[in-house]
Design an enzyme around this catalytic site. Structure first.
Site, PDB file in Angstrom:
ATOM      1  N   HIS A 121      35.853  42.127  31.753  1.00 52.79           N
ATOM      2  CA  HIS A 121      35.621  41.029  32.479  1.00 52.79           C
ATOM      3  C   HIS A 121      34.128  40.545  31.860  1.00 52.79           C
ATOM      4  O   HIS A 121      33.285  41.053  31.553  1.00 52.79           O
ATOM      5  CB  HIS A 121      35.176  41.639  34.008  1.00 52.79           C
ATOM      6  CG  HIS A 121      34.829  40.349  34.822  1.00 52.79           C
ATOM      7  ND1 HIS A 121      35.915  39.500  35.307  1.00 52.79           N
ATOM      8  CD2 HIS A 121      33.745  39.883  35.275  1.00 52.79           C
ATOM      9  CE1 HIS A 121      35.182  38.688  36.033  1.00 52.79           C
ATOM     10  NE2 HIS A 121      33.940  38.874  35.971  1.00 52.79           N
TER      11      HIS A 121
ATOM     12  N   ARG B   1      53.965  39.195  44.765  1.00 56.48           N
ATOM     13  CA  ARG B   1      53.374  39.754  43.665  1.00 56.48           C
ATOM     14  C   ARG B   1      54.054  41.319  43.158  1.00 56.48           C
ATOM     15  O   ARG B   1      54.184  41.618  42.528  1.00 56.48           O
ATOM     16  CB  ARG B   1      51.867  40.286  43.930  1.00 56.48           C
ATOM     17  CG  ARG B   1      50.918  39.108  43.931  1.00 56.48           C
ATOM     18  CD  ARG B   1      49.365  39.580  44.188  1.00 56.48           C
ATOM     19  NE  ARG B   1      48.632  38.048  44.309  1.00 56.48           N
ATOM     20  CZ  ARG B   1      48.150  37.289  43.258  1.00 56.48           C
ATOM     21  NH1 ARG B   1      48.350  37.780  41.896  1.00 56.48           N
ATOM     22  NH2 ARG B   1      47.551  36.474  43.470  1.00 56.48           N
TER      23      ARG B   1
ATOM     24  N   SER C 102      42.665  37.723  21.935  1.00 56.68           N
ATOM     25  CA  SER C 102      41.955  38.285  20.835  1.00 56.68           C
ATOM     26  C   SER C 102      41.313  39.606  20.963  1.00 56.68           C
ATOM     27  O   SER C 102      41.226  40.331  19.972  1.00 56.68           O
ATOM     28  CB  SER C 102      40.886  37.105  20.771  1.00 56.68           C
ATOM     29  OG  SER C 102      39.795  37.365  21.862  1.00 56.68           O
TER      30      SER C 102
ATOM     31  N   ALA D  91      31.003  39.632  21.924  1.00 61.21           N
ATOM     32  CA  ALA D  91      30.401  40.765  22.388  1.00 61.21           C
ATOM     33  C   ALA D  91      31.480  41.509  22.899  1.00 61.21           C
ATOM     34  O   ALA D  91      31.456  42.884  22.775  1.00 61.21           O
ATOM     35  CB  ALA D  91      29.379  40.472  23.336  1.00 61.21           C
ATOM     36  N   GLU D  92      32.533  40.909  23.408  1.00 58.99           N
ATOM     37  CA  GLU D  92      33.674  41.577  23.991  1.00 58.99           C
ATOM     38  C   GLU D  92      34.476  42.545  22.955  1.00 58.99           C
ATOM     39  O   GLU D  92      34.857  43.537  22.946  1.00 58.99           O
ATOM     40  CB  GLU D  92      34.795  40.811  24.627  1.00 58.99           C
ATOM     41  CG  GLU D  92      34.284  40.320  25.938  1.00 58.99           C
ATOM     42  CD  GLU D  92      35.204  39.136  26.683  1.00 58.99           C
ATOM     43  OE1 GLU D  92      36.361  39.424  26.562  1.00 58.99           O
ATOM     44  OE2 GLU D  92      34.771  38.137  27.084  1.00 58.99           O
TER      45      GLU D  92
HETATM   46  C1  GAR Z   1      38.330  37.255  27.854  1.00 61.51           C
HETATM   47  O1  GAR Z   1      36.891  36.720  27.934  1.00 61.51           O
HETATM   48  C2  GAR Z   1      38.248  38.269  29.011  1.00 61.51           C
HETATM   49  O2  GAR Z   1      37.102  38.849  29.367  1.00 61.51           O
HETATM   50  C3  GAR Z   1      38.702  37.166  30.086  1.00 61.51           C
HETATM   51  O3  GAR Z   1      39.651  36.523  29.478  1.00 61.51           O
HETATM   52  C4  GAR Z   1      39.446  36.085  28.288  1.00 61.51           C
HETATM   53  C5  GAR Z   1      40.536  36.759  27.164  1.00 61.51           C
HETATM   54  O4  GAR Z   1      40.501  36.377  26.181  1.00 61.51           O
HETATM   55  N1  GAR Z   1      39.273  37.978  31.102  1.00 61.51           N
HETATM   56  C6  GAR Z   1      39.245  37.477  32.562  1.00 61.51           C
HETATM   57  O5  GAR Z   1      38.620  36.746  32.731  1.00 61.51           O
HETATM   58  C7  GAR Z   1      39.797  38.536  33.491  1.00 61.51           C
HETATM   59  N2  GAR Z   1      39.602  37.983  34.786  1.00 61.51           N
HETATM   60  P1  GAR Z   1      41.489  36.987  25.039  1.00 61.51           P
HETATM   61  O6  GAR Z   1      43.041  36.518  25.406  1.00 61.51           O
HETATM   62  O7  GAR Z   1      41.352  36.213  23.622  1.00 61.51           O
HETATM   63  O8  GAR Z   1      41.433  38.490  24.832  1.00 61.51           O
END
Ligand code: GAR
Length: 196
Positions: A110, A66, A13, A174-175
């Site tokens: 994050h 990795r 997203s 918010a992200e």
């Molecule tokens: C988001 O909340 C991001 O901050 C988190 O994963 C989610 C991804 O959502 N990231 C972490 O936890 C990184 N360690 P999305 O795929 O819908 O963007």
């Protein structure tokens, strides 16, 4: 325009919001690749629907190696020749070698107010601690996990009765405001911090 490669692991997203924002002709960046470590990540089809090239490198066959996984991923990234690498819900820890290659041009989001709660289960930990405020952080990636120069934070309240799920949904909204705002500035060469 600055060429941006986005790395995802799931629904993507944040990646979708960033690509939507980059559709604006005034945006300093353009999306040149969306790559996932999970071939079944729902975000891959969403990226393809925007016409952005996609790649998937399944990390599982590489086991604990990795470096071998990253070498394969790197082939796709280098072929796209990005100026900036954007981690958007990318859930693999990267080696110092990989990080160094993109030092000063790789961003991560994050779901906590760093330096609080690096790592996993950030929302459960915030609720457990009785925090009244939560949020998200965009930072430049360094070899230390969930560390590096802060480029922006957005804050949301923790509401009474919140679960990790309800708080995660509020933080995710918010992200979606923060990451596009930061990438616009960053792509224009402005590394000053944004607070929302
Ligand atoms: C988001 O909340 C991001 O901050 C988190 O994963 C989610 C991804 O959502 N990231 C972490 O936890 C990184 N360690 P999305 O795929 O819908 O963007």
């Amino acid at each position: 325009k600055k060429r941006v490669a986005l790395l995802i692991s799931g629904g993507g997203s944040n990646m979708v919001r960033l690509i939507e924002d980059m559709q604006d002709e005034d945006h300093p960046c353009t999306a040149v690749l969306v790559a996932s470590n999970d071939p079944n990540a729902a975000g891959l089809a969403k990226a393809a629907a925007f016409g952005v090239p996609t790649a998937a490198v399944d990390h599982k066959p590489f086991g604990k190696n990795r470096a071998a996984f990253e070498a394969e991923l790197l082939k796709h990234i280098e072929a796209a020749n990005p100026d900036i690498v954007v981690l958007a819900g990318f859930m693999r820890v990267l080696t110092a070698d990989f990080v160094q290659r993109f030092e000063g041009r790789m961003l991560n989001i994050h779901p906590s107010l760093l330096p609080k709660y690096p790592g996993l289960h950030t929302h459960a930990r915030a609720i457990e601690a009785g925090d009244t405020e939560a949020g998200c952080t965009v930072h430049e990636v360094t070899a230390v996990l969930d560390d590096g120069p802060l480029l922006g934070q957005a804050r949301v309240p923790v509401e009474p009765g919140d679960t990790a799920e309800t708080l995660a949904a509020r933080v995710l909204r918010a992200e979606h405001r923060l990451y596009p705002a930061v990438l616009r500035r960053y792509g224009a060469g402005d590394k000053s911090r944004i607070d929302l």
